[in-house]
Design a protein around this motif. Sequence first.
Motif, PDB file in Angstrom:
ATOM      1  N   MET A 123       0.846  -1.178   0.000  1.00 17.12           N
ATOM      2  CA  MET A 123       0.000   0.000   0.000  1.00 17.12           C
ATOM      3  C   MET A 123       0.884   1.231   0.000  1.00 17.12           C
ATOM      4  SD  MET A 123      -3.005  -1.062   2.594  1.00 17.12           S
ATOM      5  CE  MET A 123      -3.215  -2.802   2.820  1.00 17.12           C
ATOM      6  N   SER A 124       0.473   2.207  -0.732  1.00 15.84           N
ATOM      7  CA  SER A 124       1.329   3.368  -0.921  1.00 15.84           C
ATOM      8  C   SER A 124       1.124   4.441   0.136  1.00 15.84           C
ATOM      9  CB  SER A 124       1.090   3.949  -2.313  1.00 15.84           C
ATOM     10  OG  SER A 124      -0.277   4.280  -2.465  1.00 15.84           O
ATOM     11  N   HIS A 125       0.055   4.393   0.886  1.00 13.82           N
ATOM     12  CA  HIS A 125      -0.212   5.397   1.914  1.00 13.82           C
ATOM     13  C   HIS A 125      -0.238   4.749   3.280  1.00 13.82           C
ATOM     14  CE1 HIS A 125      -1.192   8.519  -1.014  1.00 13.82           C
ATOM     15  NE2 HIS A 125      -1.848   7.595  -1.680  1.00 13.82           N
ATOM     16  N   THR A 147      -8.128  -9.050  -0.428  1.00 14.61           N
ATOM     17  CA  THR A 147      -6.942  -9.145  -1.268  1.00 14.61           C
ATOM     18  C   THR A 147      -6.835  -7.908  -2.145  1.00 14.61           C
ATOM     19  OG1 THR A 147      -8.151 -10.410  -2.936  1.00 14.61           O
ATOM     20  CG2 THR A 147      -6.914 -11.681  -1.300  1.00 14.61           C
ATOM     21  N   GLY A 148      -5.604  -7.595  -2.523  1.00 15.12           N
ATOM     22  CA  GLY A 148      -5.378  -6.433  -3.375  1.00 15.12           C
ATOM     23  C   GLY A 148      -5.761  -5.128  -2.714  1.00 15.12           C
ATOM     24  N   THR A 149      -5.649  -5.063  -1.385  1.00  9.02           N
ATOM     25  CA  THR A 149      -6.080  -3.887  -0.634  1.00  9.02           C
ATOM     26  C   THR A 149      -5.163  -2.704  -0.930  1.00  9.02           C
ATOM     27  OG1 THR A 149      -6.931  -5.319   1.106  1.00  9.02           O
ATOM     28  CG2 THR A 149      -6.553  -3.006   1.689  1.00  9.02           C
ATOM     29  N   GLU A 150      -5.768  -1.578  -1.274  1.00  7.43           N
ATOM     30  CA  GLU A 150      -5.033  -0.345  -1.547  1.00  7.43           C
ATOM     31  C   GLU A 150      -5.770   0.831  -0.942  1.00  7.43           C
ATOM     32  OE1 GLU A 150      -4.448   0.226  -5.704  1.00  7.43           O
ATOM     33  OE2 GLU A 150      -3.392  -1.670  -5.976  1.00  7.43           O
ATOM     34  N   VAL A 151      -5.010   1.836  -0.538  1.00  8.57           N
ATOM     35  CA  VAL A 151      -5.614   3.081  -0.071  1.00  8.57           C
ATOM     36  C   VAL A 151      -6.074   3.857  -1.302  1.00  8.57           C
ATOM     37  CG1 VAL A 151      -5.187   5.282   1.085  1.00  8.57           C
ATOM     38  CG2 VAL A 151      -4.214   3.180   2.030  1.00  8.57           C
ATOM     39  N   SER A 152      -7.366   4.179  -1.356  1.00 13.83           N
ATOM     40  CA  SER A 152      -7.869   4.968  -2.481  1.00 13.83           C
ATOM     41  C   SER A 152      -8.024   6.429  -2.107  1.00 13.83           C
ATOM     42  CB  SER A 152      -9.185   4.400  -3.007  1.00 13.83           C
ATOM     43  OG  SER A 152     -10.200   4.484  -2.023  1.00 13.83           O
ATOM     44  N   ILE A 174     -10.139   2.540   1.835  1.00 12.25           N
ATOM     45  CA  ILE A 174      -9.405   1.493   1.139  1.00 12.25           C
ATOM     46  C   ILE A 174     -10.348   0.827   0.155  1.00 12.25           C
ATOM     47  CG2 ILE A 174      -7.797   1.071   3.049  1.00 12.25           C
ATOM     48  CD1 ILE A 174      -9.435  -1.552   3.606  1.00 12.25           C
ATOM     49  N   THR A 226     -10.728  -2.927  -1.733  1.00 12.70           N
ATOM     50  CA  THR A 226     -10.225  -4.292  -1.596  1.00 12.70           C
ATOM     51  C   THR A 226     -11.164  -5.253  -2.300  1.00 12.70           C
ATOM     52  OG1 THR A 226      -9.325  -5.863   0.004  1.00 12.70           O
ATOM     53  CG2 THR A 226     -11.387  -4.776   0.611  1.00 12.70           C
ATOM     54  N   HIS A 270     -15.422  -0.736  -1.076  1.00 11.31           N
ATOM     55  CA  HIS A 270     -14.709   0.377  -0.449  1.00 11.31           C
ATOM     56  C   HIS A 270     -15.059   0.381   1.036  1.00 11.31           C
ATOM     57  CE1 HIS A 270     -14.605   1.638  -4.651  1.00 11.31           C
ATOM     58  NE2 HIS A 270     -13.598   2.409  -4.319  1.00 11.31           N
TER      59      HIS A 270
END
Length: 107
Positions: A1-3, A63-68, A76, A78, A90
């Motif tokens: 995750m980028s954030h 899975t594939g969890t990312e901060v949006s 997030i 996912t 979301h």
Amino acid sequence: MSHEIPAAVQRALTAIDAQDNDAFVAAFAADGYVDDWGRQFRGPDQIRSWSENELIGKRATFTGTEVSTPGNPLTIVTQVGGDGFNGPSHFTFDVQNDQIASMTITA
């Protein structure tokens, strides 16, 4: 995750991965709530019951969890799997005093 994910949210996500309902509920403030597509579950007893019936009790996986959307509230996105709902979702978390004040689930 980028954030960066706040510690309370990370505790909830770790609890989901571990299928640990006690740890999941403990991540919430005493007056915290889950808003699952408009249905609200407030306080530890209702959150526990909701999770037993619709999240951890259904062996949910993320899975594939990312901060949006970073910040507070933090969202997030996912991919949810398990024996209940399956598909992208979301989850928006409002964190207050190192506990989750609310978790809102939307498409």
